[in-house]
Scaffold this active site. Structure first.
Site, PDB file in Angstrom:
ATOM      1  N   ASP A 475       2.161   0.372  -3.165  1.00 40.14           N
ATOM      2  CA  ASP A 475       2.335  -0.281  -4.464  1.00 40.14           C
ATOM      3  C   ASP A 475       1.033  -0.271  -5.263  1.00 40.14           C
ATOM      4  O   ASP A 475      -0.054  -0.052  -4.710  1.00 40.14           O
ATOM      5  CB  ASP A 475       2.812  -1.722  -4.212  1.00 40.14           C
ATOM      6  CG  ASP A 475       3.709  -2.229  -5.326  1.00 40.14           C
ATOM      7  OD1 ASP A 475       3.650  -1.687  -6.429  1.00 40.14           O
ATOM      8  OD2 ASP A 475       4.464  -3.198  -5.068  1.00 40.14           O
ATOM      9  N   ASP A 545      11.311  -2.321 -11.026  1.00 41.42           N
ATOM     10  CA  ASP A 545      11.501  -3.665 -10.473  1.00 41.42           C
ATOM     11  C   ASP A 545      12.775  -4.285 -11.022  1.00 41.42           C
ATOM     12  O   ASP A 545      13.183  -5.354 -10.575  1.00 41.42           O
ATOM     13  CB  ASP A 545      10.301  -4.558 -10.833  1.00 41.42           C
ATOM     14  CG  ASP A 545       9.189  -4.434  -9.820  1.00 41.42           C
ATOM     15  OD1 ASP A 545       9.373  -3.714  -8.816  1.00 41.42           O
ATOM     16  OD2 ASP A 545       8.130  -5.054 -10.027  1.00 41.42           O
TER      17      ASP A 545
HETATM   18  C1  GLA Z   1       5.855  -5.005  -7.047  1.00 40.09           C
HETATM   19  C2  GLA Z   1       6.925  -4.098  -6.500  1.00 40.09           C
HETATM   20  C3  GLA Z   1       8.038  -4.916  -5.904  1.00 40.09           C
HETATM   21  C4  GLA Z   1       7.480  -5.767  -4.801  1.00 40.09           C
HETATM   22  C5  GLA Z   1       6.370  -6.640  -5.338  1.00 40.09           C
HETATM   23  C6  GLA Z   1       5.672  -7.371  -4.235  1.00 40.09           C
HETATM   24  O1  GLA Z   1       6.295  -5.720  -8.138  1.00 40.09           O
HETATM   25  O2  GLA Z   1       7.388  -3.238  -7.486  1.00 40.09           O
HETATM   26  O3  GLA Z   1       9.050  -4.084  -5.424  1.00 40.09           O
HETATM   27  O4  GLA Z   1       7.022  -4.954  -3.770  1.00 40.09           O
HETATM   28  O5  GLA Z   1       5.397  -5.886  -6.028  1.00 40.09           O
HETATM   29  O6  GLA Z   1       4.630  -8.139  -4.692  1.00 40.09           O
END
Ligand code: GLA
Length: 724
Positions: A475, A545
């Site tokens: 990420d 997301d």
């Molecule tokens: C980001 C990712 C999510 C999740 C969060 C965790 O927003 O895109 O899928 O993993 O971080 O903090």
């Protein structure tokens, strides 16, 4: 021969069965763009250049007033003289001079394609590569324009190498990867734009005079603008018409621009964003730019997408993932966020296993003191309060159950509240005397530092060496600020944004090569760094997301212009949806997630027995058709409309599947027949549910009657097997 040089007429002709690309040499010095489009059997310069004595023109040969680089269609710009359109490069010498005079020197044609040093790039064995060398004799500079033509795809890739063969240091203020001038401007410009949770919205508008520019200066390619430009004929739609696609294989700051100039031609230029870039070229050194993919379709956007999908799946993602089926996963994030215990995870994984899920991914919250998103990034040690027996214990339990185990990391980040920051504050991006700006209460590690790269390689290697981790979600949840590097001298501070990306590529390359069996999923708050550069290391990306299925149908529609479904992580999440609050049927959520790289991300233990039964059926359906959904051809049968209604077709030699969504219900719907368009006309297709048999041609041309659907966002599917 895919590349020929006509020595008499002085042009290069790059061609395959589908396309031709022609480059001329004028006056033995200047490299011109002569043609890019459908394949030409042979070429005799029918589209002659026109020489006119124009007002305000400047002329390299003073008495030849009709010859001007102001207006010639070029393959690269000039600098400080002659050509006033957007430029592809700019040098500054130590006296501050910004003039160069590059002229043609020589060329080389070779078989295959070189991988770019330190950068992601397309593979190619059967391809041919042309290198055109230009030289500035005054300062001993060299520029190599590199073109590879693909054997079986309508694709050319381009990059540039800039070399300093002189005795003085010189600075590259701009190091573009590609420039070309098309002789017309009656195109629609097609781009993908968005924001966090709203990625990849397709915009299309006619080009107008002046510069139309997309860029990122955020340190990553960004969800705001995708490093892609399409130029489509006005009449082009999904199924017909010509369109050019230019896609940048780079994950950092970029610029992609189209300039309609005074006499109606269009210049396309793509490269690293010069606003946040400079490179010191010491004597004898060179700078290699990232690569641009040039794709041409004479059969609409679907064909353009087919080419990108095939190219990236075959020639860009790590080779070991080309044919490998991807597991169905359960991701812990939306079901738990930071709040879980070891027992919770084990129970959830067990239930997932019973439903047929193959991979359990433990997302954020497993390390350091991570109770929320304000701390611990950088402290990649298990949180023993939550997981007293460590990561390996959970992995072992899952492995015993024949389930795979995945783990979330955000390697490029550091929380101020972390042990790593106490120990190494200097590892975070910073500029002396200025405060550091936080985003999501975190700072960015300076990946331009070798030490930081080594540290990340070690952390990941230690985890992966245990052989207990089958998948990593990588990420990256904020953009870069205070971009500086205390080890570099003043005159190299503007190199840091690019050095960051090179550092990232180095870490990714080392780790993914060392652990080829580990599946990496790219993520940057969803599609914040969904670009071909990242795909070269990580064959799938968490698309957004936003898991609301209606929004997802739009986002996945947009990304499908460039990436096949297997590259787009898509999960069934809870209803009401956590981002939008919208309720949608479980079947619709499934059908949209199934049209991507399929998984679940919900409170699995809170599902009702009926829902669990439905989920189990979904999973077994998916497994039956996994090859089709992951490796079949994907077509968009409808352009996205205001109601967000979509229709997607998957097909391979033995079966086909249609996914239809009505989007937002509309009144007074006309009778609609949906044409499958891309099935094999002469084959017979047996509908699995009804057993009825139809010819491919009637499905393609007469179409399927779309039933009246009440309520928002109802999806259905039709599956066929090929009977003959
Ligand atoms: C980001 C990712 C999510 C999740 C969060 C965790 O927003 O895109 O899928 O993993 O971080 O903090």
């Amino acid at each position: 021969m895919p590349i020929i040089f006509d020595a008499e007429q002085k042009f290069f002709h790059l061609s395959n069965n589908e396309i031709s690309y022609i480059i001329g040499i004028e006056k033995g010095k200047y490299i011109t763009h002569r043609y890019f489009g459908p394949n030409l059997e042979c070429y005799h310069q029918v589209n002659q250049l026109q020489y006119i004595d124009r007002g305000f023109a400047t002329n390299p040969i003073s008495e030849e007033r009709t010859f001007s680089l102001n207006t010639l269609p070029l393959e690269t710009s000039t600098q400080g003289s002659l050509d006033y359109r957007v430029s592809n490069y700019q040098f500054r010498n130590i006296e501050g001079g910004r003039i160069t005079n590059f002229v043609y020197d020589r060329f080389e044609i070779s078989k295959g394609k070189q991988r770019l040093e330190g950068l992601p790039s397309l593979r190619g064995d059967m391809e041919q590569t042309l290198e055109i060398y230009l030289v500035d004799h005054i300062q001993s500079l060299e520029m190599i324009l590199r073109y590879t033509i693909y054997d079986t795809l309508p694709v050319i890739s381009r990059n540039v190498e800039y070399r300093n063969d002189g005795a003085q240091v010189i600075y590259l203020e701009n190091a573009g990867s590609m420039l070309l001038d098309l002789p017309r401007c009656d195109f629609d410009l097609v781009t993908l734009n968005g924001a966090h949770t709203n990625e990849a919205t397709i915009h299309r508008q006619p080009l107008h005079p002046g510069i139309q520019k997309l860029a990122s200066s955020r340190g990553t390619s960004s969800p705001q603008h995708h490093p892609f430009l399409g130029l489509a004929d006005r009449c082009t739609n999904e199924d017909q018409g010509c369109v050019y696609g230019f896609h940048f294989i780079y994950s950092g700051n970029f610029v992609a621009q189209a300039e309609v100039e005074q006499y109606g031609s269009t210049r396309i230029q793509i490269g690293i964003n010069p606003e946040t870039f400079e490179w010191k070229l010491s004597p004898g050194s060179h700078f290699q730019t990232p690569e641009v993919v040039l794709n041409f379709s004479a059969r609409g956007f679907n064909q353009l997408s087919q080419t990108f999908h095939k190219l990236y799946q075959t020639n860009l993602i790590p080779e070991q993932w080309r044919e490998k089926e991807r597991p169905i996963l359960l991701n812990s994030w939306e079901g738990n966020y930071f709040d879980f215990t070891e027992a919770d995870l084990i129970r959830q994984a067990q239930l997932a296993k019973d439903l047929g899920i193959e991979l359990f991914v433990l997302d954020d919250g497993w390390f350091g003191q991570r109770e929320d998103d304000t701390t611990s990034l950088g402290d990649w040690e298990v949180n023993r309060e939550k997981l007293p027996n460590g990561i390996e214990y959970i992995a072992d339990i899952l492995h015993q159950q024949k389930m795979k185990f995945g783990l979330w990391f955000e390697p490029e980040m550091i929380s101020v509240k972390s042990q790593l920051f106490e120990k190494h504050p200097e590892w975070s991006l910073c500029v002396p005397s200025y405060p550091q700006t936080q985003g999501r209460q975190q700072l960015v590690l300076n990946l331009s530092l070798f030490e930081v790269q080594e540290y990340l390689i070690k952390v990941l290697t230690d985890y992966l060496s245990s052989k207990k981790i089958d998948y990593i979600k990588w990420d990256m949840n904020r953009h870069l600020t205070e971009v500086g590097n205390f080890l570099l001298p003043d005159d190299q501070q503007k190199e840091v944004s690019h050095r960051y990306v090179l550092g990232l590529y180095r870490v990714l390359s080392e780790v993914t090569k060392k652990f080829p069996q580990v599946l990496f999923e790219n993520c940057s708050s969803g599609g914040g760094r969904f670009d071909p550069g990242m795909i070269a290391y990580m064959p799938q990306t968490w698309t957004s997301d936003n898991t609301d299925a209606l929004c997802r149908s739009k986002i996945q529609y947009g990304y499908s212009y460039l990436y096949p479904p297997i590259m787009m992580g898509a999960h069934v999440s809870d209803s009401p949806n956590h981002q939008l609050g919208r309720n949608t049927p479980l079947e619709s959520r499934f059908l949209i997630a199934m049209s991507g790289n399929f998984g679940y991300e919900l409170a699995i233990e809170k599902q009702s027995p009926e829902e669990l039964k439905e989920i189990k059926e979904q999973i077994s359906f998916y497994k039956k058709h996994r090859r089709l959904l992951q490796f079949g051809q994907f077509y968009r049968l409808k352009e996205l409309d205001a109601a967000y209604s979509t229709a997607w077709l998957f097909k391979n030699e033995t079966e086909a599947l249609l996914v239809y969504s009505n989007g937002l219900a509309q009144p007074a719907q006309p009778v609609q027949y949906l044409k499958t368009k891309y099935l094999e006309g002469t084959s017979l297709y047996k509908e699995t549910r009804t057993g009825k048999v139809y010819s491919g041609s009637e499905l393609n041309h007469a179409g399927i009657l779309i039933p009246r659907i009440k309520g928002d966002f109802n999806c259905f599917y039709i599956h066929w097997t090929v009977t003959e």
